[in-house]
Design a protein around this motif. Structure first.
Motif, short mmCIF file in Angstrom:
data_model
loop_
_atom_site.label_atom_id
_atom_site.label_comp_id
_atom_site.label_asym_id
_atom_site.label_seq_id
_atom_site.Cartn_x
_atom_site.Cartn_y
_atom_site.Cartn_z
N LYS A 358 0.81 -1.22 0.00
CA LYS A 358 0.00 0.00 0.00
C LYS A 358 0.85 1.27 0.00
CE LYS A 358 -3.86 2.14 2.55
NZ LYS A 358 -4.82 2.12 1.42
N GLY A 359 2.05 1.20 0.58
CA GLY A 359 2.90 2.38 0.62
C GLY A 359 3.78 2.38 1.86
N ILE A 360 4.54 3.46 2.03
CA ILE A 360 5.41 3.59 3.20
C ILE A 360 5.11 4.90 3.92
CG2 ILE A 360 7.30 2.23 2.23
CD1 ILE A 360 8.75 4.97 1.73
N LYS A 361 5.51 4.93 5.18
CA LYS A 361 5.39 6.16 5.97
C LYS A 361 6.62 6.24 6.87
CE LYS A 361 3.12 9.73 7.82
NZ LYS A 361 1.81 9.59 8.45
N LEU A 362 7.46 7.26 6.63
CA LEU A 362 8.60 7.50 7.51
C LEU A 362 8.11 8.41 8.62
CD1 LEU A 362 11.62 6.98 7.96
CD2 LEU A 362 12.10 9.06 6.65
N TRP A 363 8.13 7.91 9.85
CA TRP A 363 7.42 8.56 10.95
C TRP A 363 8.28 8.62 12.20
CZ3 TRP A 363 6.02 6.30 15.68
CH2 TRP A 363 5.04 6.98 16.45
N HIS A 364 8.10 9.67 12.95
CA HIS A 364 8.62 9.72 14.32
C HIS A 364 7.50 10.22 15.21
CE1 HIS A 364 9.05 14.13 14.73
NE2 HIS A 364 9.33 14.11 13.44
N MET A 365 7.49 9.77 16.44
CA MET A 365 6.44 10.17 17.35
C MET A 365 6.56 11.66 17.66
SD MET A 365 5.39 8.58 21.10
CE MET A 365 4.80 7.01 20.43
N PRO A 366 5.46 12.42 17.54
CA PRO A 366 5.51 13.85 17.84
C PRO A 366 5.97 14.11 19.27
CG PRO A 366 3.46 13.28 16.72
CD PRO A 366 4.13 11.99 17.07
N ALA A 367 6.72 15.20 19.44
CA ALA A 367 7.25 15.54 20.77
C ALA A 367 6.14 15.71 21.79
CB ALA A 367 8.08 16.82 20.67
N GLN A 368 5.00 16.29 21.37
CA GLN A 368 3.89 16.48 22.31
C GLN A 368 3.35 15.14 22.80
OE1 GLN A 368 1.08 19.04 20.24
NE2 GLN A 368 1.81 20.82 21.39
N THR A 369 3.27 14.16 21.90
CA THR A 369 2.79 12.84 22.30
C THR A 369 3.75 12.18 23.26
OG1 THR A 369 1.71 12.60 20.13
CG2 THR A 369 2.00 10.59 21.43
#
Length: 453
Positions: A358-369
């Motif tokens: 389906k695809g890719i997502k390069l992600w990091h957890m938001p600082a607020q989270t």
């Protein structure tokens, strides 16, 4: 003492190899409570013979070289890694906003680094740590392209009045790490009345680990991108370009296009596909330079036809003794999500049951989270440990009173042992089935939901 040439400076630095800090220390810093931990100052004063300072210019200003003394450690599997990020200079938000990259405080102070690596060992007194390697380091052109892009992203946030939203997860190699005793270490910023945490430029721990692997362990890392590509596009853009032609294909169809053999039931199937489509067929993902330096780790997501993940996503087993005594700023869970980028490789079952990319997502957890939901969860685990873990027998097996997946919708803890007999001891002496951090399936669904757009 003034060192007239780089060769003279490096010759002097190489003389520290094999020496302990106790052997080098001539000013009693190891025994001084005021300078506790200042191993770099021992090298400055006792080895190179210059006074400790906080000058804006590089330590060896005539050569444009900054001295950095930094630790590495041996892991349980005998591999070597950096013990921490390499903190560089404090970011002055008010003056940095006016700069270009090549007249920035980062570049003027850190364009050349004299790196002195010492081996950290838990069982040793700090005076017995030993200098193992010294290198005169200049950023390879490929790395400099990424670092320049990282600096520009940090600069863009400062110029947008968003210095208070800076996060280490924003960037690849060059970070903006917090620098201060606590959250009261706040600084003014331009273009916003909101105070921002004091931060410093830093080379990420993953980047430093890659250098240690290259210079001390003598490993060879492989680039999937070219210098020209990195000068024109971000790592994220390049990854999307590499993966996008295969969207809609099954693993078997993708393997056929790449002329490789894969067994979808084998755990190595996805890593093998990734290395092949990145053009470095057969290379382990942790040997890909961009992945190693930016701390990019992949996770496979399998979505049901309705777009919801089949299951939550597991991470590391919890060390309860560690979590009971660690501080939040140094906690495993905070630092993992603050410093790690996750490459979600997403597949989805179609209406006929075929699993398609389906695809890719390069992600990091938001600082607020991290500082809100993740902190709340970590705090709750510690509360349960402090008050006593209650283990009860139910029809489904043994259950405990750690917070469940509905606690805050982001993360939860549940077993991940081989079976019920795969246990770990709690600080109070009880035995419990090994527990693991999991990202909630619903949260993962949110993260990858924009793949439908």
């Amino acid at each position: 003492m003034i060192y007239e040439t780089e060769q003279a400076l490096l010759y002097k630095a190489n003389g520290a190899r094999g020496k302990t800090f106790r052997e080098i220390d001539q000013h009693g810093r190891l025994d001084s409570k005021r300078s506790r931990g200042a191993l770099g100052q021992i090298i400055e004063e006792s080895f190179f013979g210059y006074e400790v300072n906080s000058n804006a210019e590089a330590d060896f200003a005539n050569l444009g070289i900054e001295l950095k003394v930094t630790p590495f450690k041996q892991n349980k599997d005998k591999s070597l890694s950096a013990k921490e990020r390499l903190v560089l200079n404090i970011i002055n938000y008010m003056t940095e906003a006016e700069k270009g990259f090549y007249d920035s405080s980062f570049w003027k102070k850190n364009q050349k680094l004299l790196l002195m690596f010492y081996e950290w060992k838990k069982e040793l007194n700090r005076g017995d740590y030993r200098i193992i390697e010294t290198i005169l380091f200049e950023y390879p052109e490929e790395d400099l392209a990424v670092i320049k892009s990282d600096w520009e992203l940090i600069q863009e946030k400062i110029n947008s009045g968003l210095a208070h939203e800076l996060s280490e997860g924003d960037t690849q190699y060059l970070g903006a790490c917090t620098k201060g005793a606590n959250k009261n270490s706040l600084r003014v910023q331009p273009y916003s009345k909101e105070l921002a945490m004091q931060r410093a430029f830093s080379l990420k721990q993953s980047y430093m680990t890659a250098l240690i692997r290259q210079y001390i362990s003598k490993e060879k890392l492989v680039n999937f991108s070219t210098l020209q590509e990195l000068q024109e596009k971000s790592i994220k853009q390049l990854l999307n370009e590499r993966f996008s032609p295969f969207i809609g294909m099954t693993m078997e169809e993708t393997a056929g296009k790449l002329n490789i053999q894969v067994n979808p039931k084998n755990r190595s199937a996805v890593p093998n596909l990734i290395s092949a489509l990145l053009g470095v067929k057969g290379t382990k993902l942790d040997k890909i330079a961009e992945f190693a330096k930016a701390n990019i780790q992949f996770k496979t997501v399998r979505l049901q036809p309705n777009g919801k993940p089949k299951e939550s996503m597991s991470f590391k087993n919890i060390d309860f003794e560690e979590i009971a005594h660690e501080e939040w700023e140094e906690s495993y869970i905070r630092n993992y999500f603050a410093e790690t980028q996750i490459l979600f490789v997403v597949f989805q079952f179609d209406s006929e049951g075929a699993l398609r990319f389906k695809g890719i997502k390069l992600w990091h957890m938001p600082a607020q989270t991290i500082e809100r939901e993740l902190f709340d969860y970590w705090t709750e685990i510690r509360r349960v440990l402090a008050e006593g873990v209650i283990v009860t027998q139910t029809k489904k097996g043994m259950e405990n009173n750690f917070p469940k997946s509905n606690f805050n919708g982001v993360v939860h803890v549940r077993p991940k042992g081989a079976d019920g007999s795969d246990t770990v001891q709690l600080p109070d002496g009880q035995s419990i089935t090994k527990q693991c951090y999991w990202l909630n399936a619903s949260y993962i669904a949110e993260i990858v939901s924009d793949l439908d757009e």
